[in-house]
Scaffold this motif. Structure first.
Motif, short mmCIF file in Angstrom:
data_model
loop_
_atom_site.label_atom_id
_atom_site.label_comp_id
_atom_site.label_asym_id
_atom_site.label_seq_id
_atom_site.Cartn_x
_atom_site.Cartn_y
_atom_site.Cartn_z
N ASP A 137 46.31 75.22 105.31
CA ASP A 137 46.69 76.60 105.57
C ASP A 137 46.75 76.78 107.09
O ASP A 137 45.72 76.90 107.75
CB ASP A 137 45.67 77.54 104.94
CG ASP A 137 46.04 79.01 105.05
OD1 ASP A 137 46.62 79.39 106.09
OD2 ASP A 137 45.71 79.79 104.14
N SER A 156 40.67 74.76 105.80
CA SER A 156 41.49 74.84 107.01
C SER A 156 40.79 75.65 108.09
O SER A 156 40.88 75.33 109.29
CB SER A 156 42.85 75.47 106.69
OG SER A 156 43.61 74.61 105.87
N GLU A 171 47.67 79.27 108.93
CA GLU A 171 47.14 80.54 109.43
C GLU A 171 45.61 80.50 109.51
O GLU A 171 45.01 80.96 110.49
CB GLU A 171 47.59 81.69 108.53
CG GLU A 171 47.16 83.06 109.04
CD GLU A 171 47.73 84.21 108.20
OE1 GLU A 171 47.24 85.34 108.38
OE2 GLU A 171 48.63 83.96 107.37
N ALA A 172 44.97 79.93 108.48
CA ALA A 172 43.51 79.81 108.49
C ALA A 172 43.05 78.84 109.57
O ALA A 172 42.02 79.05 110.22
CB ALA A 172 43.02 79.35 107.11
N GLY A 214 41.77 73.67 98.00
CA GLY A 214 42.59 74.42 98.95
C GLY A 214 43.59 73.54 99.67
O GLY A 214 43.28 72.43 100.06
N GLN A 215 44.80 74.06 99.82
CA GLN A 215 45.85 73.35 100.54
C GLN A 215 45.72 73.63 102.04
O GLN A 215 45.04 74.57 102.46
CB GLN A 215 47.23 73.82 100.05
CG GLN A 215 47.47 73.58 98.57
CD GLN A 215 47.49 72.11 98.22
OE1 GLN A 215 48.05 71.30 98.95
NE2 GLN A 215 46.90 71.76 97.09
N GLU A 260 40.85 79.15 101.69
CA GLU A 260 41.17 79.06 103.12
C GLU A 260 40.11 78.30 103.92
O GLU A 260 40.35 77.94 105.08
CB GLU A 260 41.28 80.48 103.72
CG GLU A 260 42.36 81.35 103.11
CD GLU A 260 42.28 82.77 103.65
OE1 GLU A 260 41.39 83.04 104.50
OE2 GLU A 260 43.09 83.62 103.23
#
Length: 300
Positions: free
Chosen positions: A189, A229, A191-192, A186-187, A226
């Protein structure tokens, strides 16, 4: 002509070592970083320093000032903590000579006690001194890292110190346990991250909200990508929830946090801080450290 080196400063942490060569005018001439932290150098600190001198082409007469875990019980020489009542400006007067190593000194850390609670720091005090020397003044300081430090500075003295093992806990959660598989990929994020930090403001038990991060995925409420993050936001947000309403307001009426760390470490803290209504001031950790080294150079 290359300016002569007048001091070698070493931020000797548990896992990493950062070295700074300081010139006569207090400017940083060279910087070196490696993974030869206190754990790796255990039992052969003198040899590790000698190898570093050779690598940086420094004369054996150039004095050395070291901070961090090098002064712990697992370091080169254990140095007693200063009481938090000792002003940061007095640090240059408290340098401890290393036994058997002429021209080498260790910066003591600080111990904070209040109402039965106790906390300590080694290394961050040098950056805090540098921040004051660079005219950042009293206020709330956050030094993110393996062990995140929240420090209140009043009249140049540490009036409160609280440590959170945020970075260490995040690494442990990623390496093993029920969340590890979800946090493997996962990158970043934003928002997360904000969602996790916002969830932390409920002040529910972290052991519950961390499990909830898994439940969100298995129940279809969010994607596994997500989770990294979101968990980062939970951990960082928990720090903010514990310190809520304690940062003094600045000229604009918003509470202000001084963040001292690399961009990689400060970025998520700044994101969460701004979401929660804080103003932030970024302080370059290398510049702060070198400002303190320049002051130490005057004292030895």
């Amino acid at each position: 002509m290359v300016a002569p080196a007048c001091l070698l400063g070493i931020d000797w942490g548990t896992s990493n070592r950062r070295a700074y060569v300081i010139g006569a005018d207090g400017a940083c001439l060279r910087k070196h970083e490696d993974a030869l932290g206190a754990l790796a150098a255990q039992g052969h600190f003198a040899e590790a320093l000698q190898a570093l001198r050779q690598q940086l082409d420094l004369d054996a007469l150039v004095p050395v000032v070291m901070s961090g875990m090098v002064g712990s019980a697992q370091g080169w020489q254990e140095v007693a903590y200063l009481d938090s009542s000792v002003p940061l400006a007095r640090l240059p007067d408290t340098l401890v000579p290393v036994s058997g190593a002429a021209g080498c000194f260790i910066v003591p850390g600080y111990c904070y006690r209040e109402h039965g609670s106790i906390d300590v720091m080694r290394g961050e005090e040098t950056q805090l001194l540098g921040a004051l020397l660079r005219q950042h003044g009293d206020g709330s300081y956050v030094l993110p890292g393996t062990h995140s430090k929240w420090v209140e500075v009043s009249d140049g003295t540490i009036s409160r110190l609280t440590t959170y093992i945020t970075g260490e806990l995040y690494a442990a959660l990623r390496s093993s346990g029920t969340l590890a598989g979800l946090m493997a990929e996962g990158q970043a994020d934003a928002e997360a991250l904000r969602a996790g930090a916002n969830r932390a403001q409920s002040a529910e038990a972290l052991s519950h909200t961390l499990f909830e991060a898994r439940a969100r995925v298995v129940a279809g409420g969010s994607s596994a990508g997500e989770t990294r993050s979101y968990v980062s936001g939970l951990l960082i947000g928990t720090e903010f929830a514990a310190r809520r309403d304690e940062a003094p307001a600045g000229a604009g009426g918003m509470p202000v946090l001084h963040l001292i760390a690399s961009h990689e470490l400060t970025a998520p803290y700044r994101e969460v801080a701004q979401m929660l209504g804080y103003a932030t001031q970024l302080i370059d950790p290398d510049q702060a450290y070198c400002a303190a080294l320049a002051r130490f150079m005057e004292a030895i």
